[in-house]
Design a protein around this motif. Structure first.
Motif, mmCIF file in Angstrom:
data_model
loop_
_atom_site.group_PDB
_atom_site.id
_atom_site.type_symbol
_atom_site.label_atom_id
_atom_site.label_comp_id
_atom_site.label_asym_id
_atom_site.label_seq_id
_atom_site.Cartn_x
_atom_site.Cartn_y
_atom_site.Cartn_z
ATOM 1 N N LEU A 49 39.836 53.280 -30.994
ATOM 2 C CA LEU A 49 38.703 52.389 -31.266
ATOM 3 C C LEU A 49 39.144 51.508 -32.422
ATOM 4 O O LEU A 49 39.604 52.000 -33.450
ATOM 5 C CB LEU A 49 37.457 53.180 -31.652
ATOM 6 N N THR A 50 39.062 50.199 -32.233
ATOM 7 C CA THR A 50 39.628 49.321 -33.257
ATOM 8 C C THR A 50 38.812 48.059 -33.461
ATOM 9 O O THR A 50 38.205 47.533 -32.522
ATOM 10 C CB THR A 50 41.097 48.965 -32.902
ATOM 11 N N GLU A 51 38.825 47.615 -34.710
ATOM 12 C CA GLU A 51 38.181 46.345 -35.067
ATOM 13 C C GLU A 51 39.193 45.220 -34.975
ATOM 14 O O GLU A 51 39.013 44.249 -34.266
ATOM 15 C CB GLU A 51 37.680 46.419 -36.519
ATOM 16 N N SER A 52 40.280 45.360 -35.743
ATOM 17 C CA SER A 52 41.227 44.261 -35.905
ATOM 18 C C SER A 52 42.439 44.383 -35.000
ATOM 19 O O SER A 52 43.212 43.439 -34.871
ATOM 20 C CB SER A 52 41.723 44.250 -37.353
ATOM 21 N N THR A 69 44.978 49.670 -35.761
ATOM 22 C CA THR A 69 45.299 51.050 -35.359
ATOM 23 C C THR A 69 46.245 51.072 -34.142
ATOM 24 O O THR A 69 47.297 51.718 -34.198
ATOM 25 C CB THR A 69 44.010 51.864 -35.098
ATOM 26 N N GLY A 125 36.785 56.191 -36.674
ATOM 27 C CA GLY A 125 36.376 56.494 -38.045
ATOM 28 C C GLY A 125 34.984 57.092 -38.073
ATOM 29 O O GLY A 125 34.353 57.271 -37.030
ATOM 30 N N SER A 139 32.354 55.718 -39.461
ATOM 31 C CA SER A 139 31.362 54.695 -39.137
ATOM 32 C C SER A 139 32.022 53.683 -38.206
ATOM 33 O O SER A 139 33.246 53.568 -38.153
ATOM 34 C CB SER A 139 30.896 54.005 -40.410
ATOM 35 N N TYR A 140 31.191 52.938 -37.479
ATOM 36 C CA TYR A 140 31.748 51.942 -36.567
ATOM 37 C C TYR A 140 31.993 50.645 -37.313
ATOM 38 O O TYR A 140 31.385 50.367 -38.345
ATOM 39 C CB TYR A 140 30.781 51.701 -35.406
ATOM 40 N N HIS A 141 32.878 49.832 -36.761
ATOM 41 C CA HIS A 141 33.150 48.486 -37.277
ATOM 42 C C HIS A 141 33.669 48.462 -38.712
ATOM 43 O O HIS A 141 33.320 47.593 -39.482
ATOM 44 C CB HIS A 141 31.894 47.603 -37.175
ATOM 45 N N THR A 142 34.493 49.434 -39.062
ATOM 46 C CA THR A 142 35.122 49.386 -40.392
ATOM 47 C C THR A 142 36.629 49.252 -40.227
ATOM 48 O O THR A 142 37.291 50.197 -39.774
ATOM 49 C CB THR A 142 34.823 50.678 -41.193
ATOM 50 N N GLY A 165 40.282 49.588 -40.969
ATOM 51 C CA GLY A 165 40.971 50.566 -41.813
ATOM 52 C C GLY A 165 40.215 51.885 -41.949
ATOM 53 O O GLY A 165 40.619 52.758 -42.707
HETATM 54 C C1 G6P Z 1 36.362 50.911 -34.649
HETATM 55 C C2 G6P Z 1 35.825 52.302 -34.874
HETATM 56 C C3 G6P Z 1 35.819 52.601 -36.359
HETATM 57 C C4 G6P Z 1 37.200 52.384 -36.978
HETATM 58 C C5 G6P Z 1 37.723 50.991 -36.657
HETATM 59 C C6 G6P Z 1 39.181 50.825 -37.070
HETATM 60 O O1 G6P Z 1 35.442 49.998 -35.176
HETATM 61 O O2 G6P Z 1 34.542 52.421 -34.375
HETATM 62 O O3 G6P Z 1 35.412 53.928 -36.537
HETATM 63 O O4 G6P Z 1 37.104 52.524 -38.381
HETATM 64 O O5 G6P Z 1 37.653 50.738 -35.275
HETATM 65 O O6 G6P Z 1 39.553 49.497 -36.931
HETATM 66 P P1 G6P Z 1 41.023 48.967 -37.280
HETATM 67 O O7 G6P Z 1 40.868 47.486 -37.279
HETATM 68 O O8 G6P Z 1 41.395 49.505 -38.608
HETATM 69 O O9 G6P Z 1 41.935 49.438 -36.186
#
Ligand code: G6P
Length: 483
Positions: free
Chosen positions: A383-386, A389, A461, A463-466, A468
């Motif tokens: 699960l990723t925002e940017s 990961t 993570g 919480s969602y949408h964080t 890192g």
């Molecule tokens: C998603 C998950 C979060 C995690 C995030 C990591 O939003 O729900 O739990 O913290 O992805 O995103 P990143 O951009 O750091 O891969």
């Protein structure tokens, strides 16, 4: 069925502009479309970008857009009669004061005032990607007088390089600055900076991108001798970028073809070590500009880059202006798949002996360690925002596919360039927490990637949408009840 992990970047141009051809290229496996800002108008680029996105969406595909800035390539001016022919031993002069449209058999103008400062007696100058070579015999305040070492035709606006590098125009021209704004407006996913000398050039590009409101990840094109002169400069340049391109055209001219293969391997290795994506570019399928099949040497070149674990291989004129753009993409896809069967593409030394830098990086690498060692694992879900990961995960060699689950358009497209990473649109926040794991698995079941009894690793993570925020990894058994 094995899925290709190495991604394909193809440059768009007259040979690939039609909606029909673009559709065929996308269906054949195009992952990243390169828009070359050296050619074409802003409106043409916008139209092309829209077409790529529309066709990709129609087929449920994710294709990233890479805008490539022209950069400060130093070029000779024009000849009165367009073109001359030089022979070994001929005398020839480059002059900063000669009229720019009046080149002759003996002299041509050049619109680069520092030429005489940057070059001196004894230097070798390479014209037209090294097809013509000269040595500087004498230098005056406004001209370099040379003798021709390798002759051939020379025509208007051909590029000029100095053997060993050192023709050092600043990396970003006024045109590039305008194109950074255009790229932001077009929301391109990657923006390639041409001829960066060092990290400062990339930092400046990043500042301009931010000012323009862009979110593109920055690709440093490694193509100057200075950039690879020592590990310190190369590593600083890589760290200041989000991805790098081994731009073998100019790089090969500046450092010599004999050094190129070693440097290519080094750039790929260093980029991966610094957690950056990497593209190998230039002349990979050159003969396919005219022929429907590649030479054995080209097959070997592409396969070699795949074995070095590059993220992507790139087509230039083959797809932009060649007679066989579709065949070139198909050939690349086939060769990548073949090379990926080699055992070295599946195993990893797991960064043994390295310390990890952060919690999310540790989880990403732990997921890969588990995936490579626990035989039932068929897929990884990040699960990723940017896209960070899955990017970290894909730095580790593996044959287990990595799925980037993200609700964001930019991230979905961006991940198309990472080796072994595939995009799934997904928003965990739209579901009750206890349903997220099952819903994620259902996406893979729907795609036929996994079946009952398989294992899947999922990272997320608290919480969602964080960005890192990844701090946990689950090992899920497909078919079992999940919470
Ligand atoms: C998603 C998950 C979060 C995690 C995030 C990591 O939003 O729900 O739990 O913290 O992805 O995103 P990143 O951009 O750091 O891969």
């Amino acid at each position: 069925m094995s899925v290709r992990r190495t991604k394909i970047v193809a440059t768009l141009g007259p040979a690939s502009n039609s909606p029909q051809m673009l559709e065929q290229l996308i269906l054949a496996g195009l992952d990243v479309a390169r828009l070359n800002f050296s050619h074409g108008t802003p409106d043409e680029h916008k139209a092309r970008a829209k077409l790529v996105r529309d066709i990709a969406a129609k087929h449920g595909r994710f294709v990233a857009l890479l805008g490539d800035l022209q950069g400060p390539k130093i070029r000779i001016a024009k000849f009165a009669n367009k073109r001359i022919e030089l022979k070994i031993g001929d005398r020839f002069t480059f002059s900063t004061s000669h009229p720019l449209t009046e080149g002759t058999q003996e002299v041509v103008g050049i619109d680069y005032p520092d030429l005489v400062k940057d070059c001196g007696v004894g230097d070798e100058l390479l014209l037209d990607d090294g097809r013509v070579v000269m040595r500087v015999e004498t230098a005056t305040a406004d001209a370099l007088h040379c003798v021709v070492l390798i002759g051939g035709p020379l025509s208007d606006h051909k590029g000029i390089n100095r053997r060993g590098g050192g023709l050092t125009a600043p990396a970003l021209t006024e045109k590039d600055k305008a194109d950074i704004k255009l790229a932001a407006e077009m929301q391109v996913d990657y923006l390639a900076v041409s001829f960066p000398r060092d990290a400062a050039d990339m930092e400046y590009a990043r500042q301009l991108r931010d000012e323009a409101g862009g979110t593109a990840w920055l690709v440093a094109k490694i193509e100057r001798a200075e950039a690879v002169a020592d590990d310190e400069t190369l590593d600083a340049l890589i760290k200041a970028s989000d991805a790098v391109m081994v731009a073998r055209g100019d790089l090969g001219v500046e450092i010599g073809d004999a050094e190129l293969v070693g440097i290519q391997k080094k750039i790929i290795l260093h980029a991966r070590r610094h957690n950056k994506a990497v593209i190998v570019a230039t002349q990979m399928m050159e003969s396919m500009i005219q022929n429907p099949m590649p030479t054995r040497a080209e097959v070997s070149d592409v396969a070699n880059a795949v074995l070095d674990y590059t993220d992507a291989v790139m087509l230039s004129a083959e797809s932009a202006a060649g007679a066989y753009p579709l065949e070139a993409v198909q050939a690349m896809a086939r060769i990548c798949l073949g090379a990926e069967k080699h055992p070295t593409s599946k195993t990893s030394s797991h960064r043994i002996g390295k310390t990890f830098e952060s919690c999310d990086q540790s989880i990403a690498l732990a997921a890969m360690y588990t995936a490579n060692h626990f035989p039932g694992v068929k897929a990884i879900i990040a699960l990723t925002e940017s896209g960070y990961t899955p990017l970290i995960m894909s730095r580790i060699r593996s044959s287990v596919p990595i799925y980037a689950f993200s609700p964001h358009r930019e991230t979905q497209a961006r991940a198309a360039m990472f080796r072994g990473v595939y995009t799934v649109p997904f928003d965990p926040a739209s579901l009750p927490p206890e349903q997220v794991s099952q819903a994620a698995i259902d996406e893979l079941l729907k795609r036929g990637v996994v079946e009952k009894g398989d294992w899947v690793i999922l990272t997320k993570g608290d919480s969602y949408h964080t960005i890192g925020g990844t701090n946990g990894m689950k090992i899920l058994h497909v078919g079992d009840k999940m919470v």
